[in-house]
Write a protein that holds these residues in place. Structure first.
Motif, PDB file in Angstrom:
ATOM      1  N   VAL A  15       0.846  -1.182   0.000  1.00 42.14           N
ATOM      2  CA  VAL A  15       0.000   0.000   0.000  1.00 42.14           C
ATOM      3  C   VAL A  15       0.880   1.229   0.000  1.00 42.14           C
ATOM      4  O   VAL A  15       1.825   1.314   0.750  1.00 42.14           O
ATOM      5  N   ALA A  16       0.546   2.253  -0.811  1.00 39.19           N
ATOM      6  CA  ALA A  16       1.379   3.446  -0.907  1.00 39.19           C
ATOM      7  C   ALA A  16       1.301   4.258   0.371  1.00 39.19           C
ATOM      8  O   ALA A  16       0.395   4.111   1.172  1.00 39.19           O
ATOM      9  N   SER A  17       2.285   5.135   0.520  1.00 42.02           N
ATOM     10  CA  SER A  17       2.393   5.867   1.777  1.00 42.02           C
ATOM     11  C   SER A  17       1.540   7.120   1.815  1.00 42.02           C
ATOM     12  O   SER A  17       1.540   7.825   2.813  1.00 42.02           O
ATOM     13  N   ALA A  18       0.796   7.454   0.738  1.00 44.47           N
ATOM     14  CA  ALA A  18       0.008   8.676   0.722  1.00 44.47           C
ATOM     15  C   ALA A  18      -1.053   8.646   1.810  1.00 44.47           C
ATOM     16  O   ALA A  18      -1.611   7.604   2.127  1.00 44.47           O
ATOM     17  N   GLN A  19      -1.342   9.812   2.348  1.00 48.44           N
ATOM     18  CA  GLN A  19      -2.313   9.921   3.434  1.00 48.44           C
ATOM     19  C   GLN A  19      -3.722  10.173   2.913  1.00 48.44           C
ATOM     20  O   GLN A  19      -4.694   9.824   3.560  1.00 48.44           O
ATOM     21  N   THR A  20      -3.860  10.828   1.755  1.00 51.75           N
ATOM     22  CA  THR A  20      -5.181  11.174   1.231  1.00 51.75           C
ATOM     23  C   THR A  20      -5.261  10.807  -0.247  1.00 51.75           C
ATOM     24  O   THR A  20      -4.401  11.218  -1.029  1.00 51.75           O
ATOM     25  N   LYS A  21      -6.284  10.038  -0.610  1.00 50.22           N
ATOM     26  CA  LYS A  21      -6.507   9.653  -2.006  1.00 50.22           C
ATOM     27  C   LYS A  21      -7.965   9.901  -2.357  1.00 50.22           C
ATOM     28  O   LYS A  21      -8.864   9.522  -1.611  1.00 50.22           O
ATOM     29  N   VAL A  22      -8.195  10.533  -3.499  1.00 45.02           N
ATOM     30  CA  VAL A  22      -9.559  10.770  -3.976  1.00 45.02           C
ATOM     31  C   VAL A  22      -9.613  10.447  -5.466  1.00 45.02           C
ATOM     32  O   VAL A  22      -8.631  10.633  -6.189  1.00 45.02           O
ATOM     33  N   GLY A  23     -10.748   9.973  -5.920  1.00 46.71           N
ATOM     34  CA  GLY A  23     -10.919   9.664  -7.330  1.00 46.71           C
ATOM     35  C   GLY A  23     -12.389   9.586  -7.663  1.00 46.71           C
ATOM     36  O   GLY A  23     -13.227   9.291  -6.805  1.00 46.71           O
ATOM     37  N   GLY A  24     -12.741   9.882  -8.913  1.00 50.17           N
ATOM     38  CA  GLY A  24     -14.137   9.810  -9.313  1.00 50.17           C
ATOM     39  C   GLY A  24     -14.394  10.584 -10.583  1.00 50.17           C
ATOM     40  O   GLY A  24     -13.524  10.683 -11.452  1.00 50.17           O
ATOM     41  N   VAL A  25     -15.593  11.178 -10.679  1.00 48.35           N
ATOM     42  CA  VAL A  25     -15.997  11.891 -11.880  1.00 48.35           C
ATOM     43  C   VAL A  25     -16.785  13.136 -11.481  1.00 48.35           C
ATOM     44  O   VAL A  25     -17.495  13.133 -10.469  1.00 48.35           O
ATOM     45  N   VAL A  26     -16.645  14.192 -12.252  1.00 47.93           N
ATOM     46  CA  VAL A  26     -17.402  15.430 -12.047  1.00 47.93           C
ATOM     47  C   VAL A  26     -18.407  15.555 -13.177  1.00 47.93           C
ATOM     48  O   VAL A  26     -18.033  15.454 -14.362  1.00 47.93           O
ATOM     49  N   LYS A  84      -9.352   8.419   4.547  1.00 44.87           N
ATOM     50  CA  LYS A  84      -8.105   8.724   3.848  1.00 44.87           C
ATOM     51  C   LYS A  84      -8.201   8.388   2.363  1.00 44.87           C
ATOM     52  O   LYS A  84      -7.565   9.020   1.527  1.00 44.87           O
ATOM     53  N   VAL A  85      -8.984   7.372   2.030  1.00 47.15           N
ATOM     54  CA  VAL A  85      -9.136   6.920   0.641  1.00 47.15           C
ATOM     55  C   VAL A  85     -10.608   6.999   0.273  1.00 47.15           C
ATOM     56  O   VAL A  85     -11.453   6.366   0.921  1.00 47.15           O
ATOM     57  N   THR A  86     -10.921   7.793  -0.753  1.00 48.37           N
ATOM     58  CA  THR A  86     -12.301   7.950  -1.213  1.00 48.37           C
ATOM     59  C   THR A  86     -12.314   7.810  -2.723  1.00 48.37           C
ATOM     60  O   THR A  86     -11.935   8.738  -3.450  1.00 48.37           O
ATOM     61  N   TYR A  87     -12.753   6.635  -3.197  1.00 52.29           N
ATOM     62  CA  TYR A  87     -12.813   6.382  -4.634  1.00 52.29           C
ATOM     63  C   TYR A  87     -14.264   6.445  -5.126  1.00 52.29           C
ATOM     64  O   TYR A  87     -15.203   6.502  -4.346  1.00 52.29           O
ATOM     65  N   ASP A  88     -14.422   6.396  -6.452  1.00 53.98           N
ATOM     66  CA  ASP A  88     -15.746   6.333  -7.095  1.00 53.98           C
ATOM     67  C   ASP A  88     -16.641   7.482  -6.669  1.00 53.98           C
ATOM     68  O   ASP A  88     -17.865   7.335  -6.540  1.00 53.98           O
ATOM     69  N   MET A  89     -16.055   8.650  -6.439  1.00 51.12           N
ATOM     70  CA  MET A  89     -16.847   9.821  -6.100  1.00 51.12           C
ATOM     71  C   MET A  89     -17.599  10.320  -7.338  1.00 51.12           C
ATOM     72  O   MET A  89     -17.090  10.246  -8.456  1.00 51.12           O
ATOM     73  N   LYS A  90     -18.796  10.820  -7.134  1.00 49.91           N
ATOM     74  CA  LYS A  90     -19.550  11.450  -8.205  1.00 49.91           C
ATOM     75  C   LYS A  90     -19.929  12.844  -7.726  1.00 49.91           C
ATOM     76  O   LYS A  90     -20.788  13.017  -6.861  1.00 49.91           O
ATOM     77  N   VAL A  91     -19.232  13.845  -8.250  1.00 53.31           N
ATOM     78  CA  VAL A  91     -19.430  15.229  -7.828  1.00 53.31           C
ATOM     79  C   VAL A  91     -20.330  15.918  -8.843  1.00 53.31           C
ATOM     80  O   VAL A  91     -19.990  15.991 -10.031  1.00 53.31           O
ATOM     81  N   LYS A  92     -21.483  16.414  -8.375  1.00 58.27           N
ATOM     82  CA  LYS A  92     -22.438  17.065  -9.273  1.00 58.27           C
ATOM     83  C   LYS A  92     -22.377  18.567  -9.046  1.00 58.27           C
ATOM     84  O   LYS A  92     -22.498  19.055  -7.921  1.00 58.27           O
ATOM     85  N   LEU A  93     -22.144  19.319 -10.117  1.00 58.39           N
ATOM     86  CA  LEU A  93     -22.076  20.772 -10.069  1.00 58.39           C
ATOM     87  C   LEU A  93     -23.396  21.390 -10.498  1.00 58.39           C
ATOM     88  O   LEU A  93     -24.026  20.934 -11.457  1.00 58.39           O
ATOM     89  N   LYS A  94     -23.799  22.458  -9.790  1.00 59.66           N
ATOM     90  CA  LYS A  94     -25.025  23.187 -10.107  1.00 59.66           C
ATOM     91  C   LYS A  94     -24.662  24.529 -10.723  1.00 59.66           C
ATOM     92  O   LYS A  94     -23.675  25.160 -10.345  1.00 59.66           O
TER      93      LYS A  94
END
Length: 833
Positions: A15-26, A84-94
């Motif tokens: 596992v990588a040493s990064a403290q915060t991971k985010v990924g997904g789609v806007v 610390k790890v948040t994948y498959d985010m779906k960010v909706k903009l208004k």
């Protein structure tokens, strides 16, 4: 093609040493992806922007609680990060009623005028020649480089495939990419430690390689050549950056304002230097561009940090992603020097997010800069030997002391993994298959021999009919000081065996003194190039064309013996002298004649030419880079020019030769990178033959009666349609790399590439030469393009299905010639980036 084929075939084999991971789609309110939306860890200067499809991935060594997402015309979104790890985010903009001022909004089309980011960019242009190593008379530094290949997007479905049965242990340790968030398995690692010296006043630089270590592939020529060719040097301050034979517009380019949108996103102290953060992204899709951001100092306008990510819509094959990151070290108030250079490429069949592939990663670290220590010019001419056994066998203590960046756990395990894999029969089978298809040769290690090339086994022509060929060469390693190779072939129609054998030896490595010689007895299509060399084992178009246009029956029996001495006393300047003795006669006398008037013959006519020639040659290739020191080196680049000057003296008193004559030839080939408008390749050829010689010794304007596009030939000419003793020819071919088609909405997504060509030749043929070959003119009229320049032009479409190119060729004049072909269609297959 072989290097790209190798990369494609390799796709199947903590596992990588990064403290915060985010990924997904806007996405917007209608669930449509938002390209180039701005993402930032709140209260930090770490951010990214979404790709063409709205996807993003970002990680940080720090611990962050909030992700800020913004895009012009939309309300800002602040997303709490509870893990610390948040994948498959779906960010909706208004859509926003009015713009907010708290965060600089980035997105949409940015203005070129009154844009603070563009004003900063102009100051970068003004200062770029004053930054870095250019500020000093002399410089020296340590350089550590590691190149790594990894299988990526590894999941349980892949692990269960039959291809990995018996190899499951390789998946025991997987890592996660900090760039994409995908799992990967390291499979290859090469480390190099060197010291670099340079002198800006002398314009000289040399690199002494002091250590080289690689994980198990050190004797495989195909893989070594691919690794060396994959990553070449670049400078982010240049207007264009070249990767995989393509030129990408640099975000620091003077033409960048026409290619990119720029926005000033933030400012902050970095290493006690106040810096501006500028985000950039392309104005149009399908062009060779990047997206990313950079930090630039507010006084020197030197880059402190930059990242570049190729957009997925870029017109490039087999590469899904390219990511580059450079960090610069602050030496003093005015000097920023490159500290770390990281590049990652994701090779894949498809550009879909979930498609599997292979990472190719290069990390280069620079340290211990020393300046203004003058060395004599002779120092830069002294070459070190990177293949010295001492360099290749450094112990662990050497690497512990000289790795400027430590290996992580998985990188350390690559050496042990490869040692284990090489003992597994199934892996050895895969490894050998990749090697064969990549190099064209079957390696027989216990005999120190290669069998091949496998691509030349079967051929066809009208004289031989179906033809089988088998060849072999000695091969102890990529740096062999001598090589012997040969082949035998059999034609089923003429029922004759043919053969070729040659040998060469490197006697002086410093001056590259090479002695070579050999003999070939075969059938050949003479006149396939104006500036031809008598290569003993040269592959002839006569045996490689299954289908031709018209009667391809003007073939020649050749028995060629050659002895040659070559040396390279100055880098990229080669001199050669030697002698050749050959006999020439028609392979199909009923259809094609090489007869000439011979008063000493009982019939007054001879059908065979016996000729000894003395040859002198100079080839200058400025800028060419090679690897290896053996008798056969491998090229690392293709952006150099080639100048060739050749003198041939036919001597009639040696071996009872038939003619005394002289021939002078010159050629100049040059690739030109025309900014973002693609690549032009040009070739100029000139030559003259003095004294009287028969058809077999004249210069034939190279026609092309095959259906394959072949640069340097005239596709609407038949073989021997034009014959000369004096000629000037020019070939121009420009590949726009999709620059024009990318602006056509219906064609944009096809990633087609447009190619145009123009070629012309003027030549003359003396009355004496025509009269000497009068018996041959019964079925081969002798004509030169002396009345006016013969020319052709063509329009091509490349990258069809990623592998096919089709050219539409038009004949410009001399349409009154018998059986003249005013139009032709040719094509070629290949794996091109």
């Amino acid at each position: 093609m072989k290097n790209i084929l190798l990369a494609i075939l390799l796709l199947v084999t903590s596992v990588a040493s990064a403290q915060t991971k985010v990924g997904g789609v806007v996405v917007d309110e209608d669930d449509r992806p938002v390209a180039f939306a701005n993402l930032l860890f709140k209260d930090s200067y770490e951010g990214t922007i979404t790709d063409d499809n709205g996807h993003f991935y970002m990680e940080s060594d720090g611990s962050h609680k909030t992700l800020v997402v913004s895009f012009i015309g939309y309300e800002n979104v602040e997303i709490p990060l509870t893990a610390k790890v948040t994948y498959d985010m779906k960010v909706k903009l208004k859509e926003a009623a009015q713009q907010l001022d708290e965060i600089v909004l980035v997105g949409g089309k940015q203005p070129k005028k009154n844009n603070p980011a563009v004003e900063i960019l102009k100051k970068i242009w003004a200062k770029k020649r004053e930054n870095g190593l250019r500020k000093f008379k002399q410089y020296a530094f340590k350089k550590y480089e590691k190149v790594e290949f990894d299988l990526n997007t590894i999941d349980s479905a892949l692990m269960k495939k039959k291809i990995f049965k018996g190899l499951e242990f390789v998946f025991d340790d997987l890592d996660t990419s900090r760039i994409t968030g995908k799992t990967y398995l390291p499979i290859f690692l090469n480390e190099t430690f060197s010291k670099v010296y340079g002198d800006n006043l002398l314009d000289e630089e040399k690199e002494d390689i002091l250590g080289n270590k690689n994980s198990g592939f050190d004797n495989n020529q195909a893989i070594i050549a691919f690794v060396a060719d994959l990553y070449q040097e670049y400078d982010i301050y240049d207007n264009y950056l070249k990767f995989f034979d393509k030129s990408f517009t640099s975000p620091l380019s003077r033409t960048g304002v026409d290619t990119y949108n720029y926005a000033l996103r933030d400012s902050a102290f970095i290493d006690n230097k106040w810096c501006y953060n500028i985000v950039y992204y392309p104005r149009r899709k399908n062009e060779l561009t990047f997206k990313g951001d950079f930090w630039v100092n507010d006084t020197t306008y030197a880059i402190k940090n930059i990242n570049l990510e190729v957009t997925k819509s870029a017109n490039i094959n087999w590469v899904k992603e390219i990511y580059i990151e450079q960090d610069f070290e602050v030496v003093n108030d005015s000097v920023f020097l490159l500290k770390r250079d990281y590049m990652m490429s994701d090779f894949s069949f498809q550009k879909k997010e979930e498609s599997r592939g292979m990472y190719g990663k290069r990390t280069t670290v620079f340290d211990d800069y020393v300046f203004d220590q003058e060395k004599p010019k002779e120092f830069y001419k002294q070459e070190s030997n990177p293949y010295d056994p001492v360099v290749l066998n450094r112990d662990s203590t050497f690497w512990q002391n000289n790795r400027l960046e430590t290996l992580n756990k998985d990188e350390k395990g690559i050496y042990q993994l490869l040692d284990t894999l090489k003992t597994v029969p199934k892996f050895k089978s895969y490894y050998n298959l990749v090697s064969i298809l990549g190099s064209g040769y079957v390696e027989i290690d216990k005999w120190n021999m290669d069998i091949g090339s496998v691509y030349d086994v079967f051929g066809y022509n009208q004289a031989e009919g179906p033809r089988l060929r088998i060849g072999a060469r000695s091969y102890f390693g990529e740096n062999d000081l001598w090589r012997v190779e040969g082949y035998t072939a059999y034609g089923f129609t003429d029922q004759k065996f043919k053969h070729g054998v040659s040998g060469k030896i490197l006697l002086d490595r410093k001056n590259r003194l090479i002695v070579s010689g050999g003999n070939r007895r075969d059938i050949e299509q003479l006149g396939v190039s104006l500036t031809a060399t008598n290569d003993v084992l040269g592959r002839s178009i006569a045996s490689s064309s299954l289908v031709t246009v018209g009667a391809n029956n003007r073939l020649t029996n050749i028995n060629l013996s050659k002895f040659n001495i070559e040396m390279e006393p100055i880098t990229n300047v080669r001199f050669g002298i030697g002698g050749t003795f050959r006999t020439l006669s028609s392979a199909l006398p009923d259809d094609f004649s090489l007869d000439y008037i011979d008063p000493d013959s009982p019939t007054g006519v001879s059908s065979e030419i016996r000729q000894f020639d003395f040859n002198a040659l100079m080839i200058y290739t400025p800028g060419k880079r090679t690897i290896g020191y053996g008798v056969e080196r491998k090229g690392m680049n293709d952006d150099y020019s080639t100048l060739l000057l050749s003198y041939t003296k036919g001597v009639d008193v040696v071996f009872d030769s038939d003619f005394s004559y002289s021939k002078l030839q010159f050629s100049y080939s040059q690739p030109w990178q025309i900014g973002g408008f693609g690549r032009l390749f040009s070739t100029l050829e000139m030559g003259k033959t003095f004294n009287t010689v028969p058809l077999g010794l004249l210069n034939v304007v190279p026609g092309n009666q095959t259906f394959f596009s072949n640069y340097g030939t005239f596709p609407n000419l038949d073989f021997y349609e034009f014959v000369t003793d004096t000629y000037v020819a020019l070939h121009l071919q420009h590949n726009f790399n999709g620059r024009l088609f990318s602006r056509v909405p219906l064609l944009r997504k096809l990633n087609l590439r447009e190619i145009i060509g123009l070629r012309g030749v003027w030549g003359d043929l003396s009355d004496e030469n025509i009269a000497l070959s009068m018996p041959a003119t019964i079925n081969t009229p002798l004509r030169a393009p002396s009345e006016k320049i013969y020319y052709e032009y063509s329009f091509g479409i490349g990258n069809i299905f990623k592998i096919l190119r089709i050219d539409f060729n038009f004949r410009g004049n001399y349409l009154d010639a018998p059986d003249a072909r005013p139009f032709s269609i040719t094509g070629t297959f290949g794996f091109d980036f």
